[in-house]
Scaffold this motif. Structure first.
Motif, short mmCIF file in Angstrom:
data_model
loop_
_atom_site.label_atom_id
_atom_site.label_comp_id
_atom_site.label_asym_id
_atom_site.label_seq_id
_atom_site.Cartn_x
_atom_site.Cartn_y
_atom_site.Cartn_z
N ILE A 298 -24.37 26.09 11.54
CA ILE A 298 -23.91 27.48 11.46
C ILE A 298 -24.60 28.32 12.55
CG2 ILE A 298 -23.93 29.56 10.00
CD1 ILE A 298 -23.57 27.51 7.61
N THR A 299 -25.91 28.06 12.77
CA THR A 299 -26.63 28.80 13.82
C THR A 299 -25.96 28.54 15.17
OG1 THR A 299 -28.62 28.40 12.54
CG2 THR A 299 -28.95 29.24 14.76
N ALA B 273 -22.88 27.55 15.75
CA ALA B 273 -21.55 28.17 15.80
C ALA B 273 -21.66 29.67 16.03
CB ALA B 273 -20.80 27.88 14.50
N THR B 274 -22.68 30.31 15.41
CA THR B 274 -22.84 31.76 15.56
C THR B 274 -23.21 32.10 17.00
OG1 THR B 274 -23.78 31.63 13.34
CG2 THR B 274 -23.85 33.77 14.37
N LYS B 275 -24.10 31.27 17.59
CA LYS B 275 -24.51 31.51 18.99
C LYS B 275 -23.33 31.37 19.94
CE LYS B 275 -29.38 30.38 18.95
NZ LYS B 275 -30.13 29.13 18.81
N GLU B 276 -22.48 30.35 19.65
CA GLU B 276 -21.31 30.09 20.50
C GLU B 276 -20.32 31.26 20.47
OE1 GLU B 276 -20.00 26.36 21.62
OE2 GLU B 276 -22.05 26.82 22.25
N ALA B 277 -20.26 31.92 19.28
CA ALA B 277 -19.21 32.94 19.08
C ALA B 277 -19.47 34.19 19.94
CB ALA B 277 -19.14 33.32 17.62
#
Ligand code: NAI
Length: 275
Positions: free
Chosen positions: A268-269, A271-275
């Motif tokens: 999740i971390t 994915a959040t950074k990628e977003a």
């Protein structure tokens, strides 16, 4: 590793469709452990012919049955007692099908005729089996009956649609019949709640790959494979678990009691950074 845990035991295994099927692995393990058994599946599934391979490997007779039809089940139980030469020590119910899932219906648009079919095939068939076994007095004392379930019986997994309700009914039948047959014959009845597993029934569910991955990352031990489920079934059919009954037994690598895992936090971390 075989330990002769089922030497001399006679069984009926419902639901081996192909090599991926959980019931297929259970049959192989039961054979290794010295059991003799009958294999059964729906006539339509039989036509695919793969079950003959398994029957040969395990030296097991096949008796076809639509598990929703009581007369078919009567033939399976009486035929098994006759062909195996005595009463039955273990039964595996490894049957599940939802026409709604097959047709891609989401939870808000279920077809109710199909819903009833889902319940009949995936849950009431278990009641019918136990009913027939009792009426024919086909089970030996200290026998063991197992059906396969999924955690969507307790928690909401919307893509599992009406199968969630079917599993809740299945688990409830195990408790009620467990009480009845335990009192009458010391027969135990349990369900095993298995991790997502890559089989024909499993992969038919929309979003299966995602919830397979999700469960795998959340479970400290990872998803339990079909082979390990077969080992667990063997233990439940053996004399080592004679006082385990009316239980829904989690076989899920720890999934059901995990809140969050490091693997999920990382994913999740990331994915959040990628977003
Ligand atoms: P599978 O597709 O190999 O087995 C399902 C079986 O049900 C097939 O052999 C099919 O022919 C049989 N069946 C369908 N309608 C029938 C009928 N009217 N009469 C008799 N048999 C009928 O898939 P799998 O995964 O081995 O499924 C076995 C059990 O395990 C099912 O109860 C399933 O819900 C349960 N389960 C599967 C999980 C998974 O992720 N694959 C997870 C948890 C439980």
């Amino acid at each position: 590793m075989a330990n002769n845990l089922l030497a001399g035991k006679r069984g009926i295994i419902f639901g081996a469709l192909n090599e991926q099927s959980i019931a297929w692995k259970v049959a192989q393990r039961c054979h290794e452990e010295g059991a003799t058994f009958v294999l059964s599946n729906a006539p339509l599934a039989m036509r695919m012919g793969e079950i003959n391979k398994l029957a040969e490997q395990c030296n097991a007779p096949i008796i076809p049955a639509d598990a929703t039809v009581v007369e078919d089940l009567e033939k399976v139980f009486s035929g098994a007692v006759e062909q195996l030469g005595g009463k039955i020590d273990f039964v595996l119910h490894s049957i599940g099908m939802s026409p709604n899932i097959r047709k891609g219906k989401h939870y808000g648009e279920l077809n109710y005729d199909w819903f009833q079919k889902t319940l009949d095939i995936s849950a009431l068939s278990f009641h019918k089996m136990l009913h027939v076994a009792e009426k024919q007095d086909a089970l030996n004392e200290w026998g063991s009956v197992v059906a396969l379930s999924y955690i969507a019986a307790q928690r909401a997994f919307l893509d599992y649609t009406d199968m969630s309700q079917a599993k809740a009914v299945l688990e409830s039948i195990a408790r009620s019949y467990g009480q009845r047959l335990g009192t009458q014959k010391k027969v135990r009845v349990n369900t095993i709640s298995q991790s997502p597993t890559k089989t024909t029934a499993g992969t038919g569910i929309s979003g299966f790959d995602a919830f397979y991955e999700y469960a795998d990352r959340l479970s400290p031990l990872g998803n339990a494979p079909a082979e390990a489920c077969a080992d667990y079934c063997v233990s439940l059919f053996s004399d080592l678990t004679r006082y385990v009954t009316m239980q829904n037994l989690m076989h899920d690598g720890g999934f059901s009691t995990t809140g969050i895992s490091e693997a999920m936090v990382e994913a999740i971390t990331h994915a959040t950074k990628e977003a």
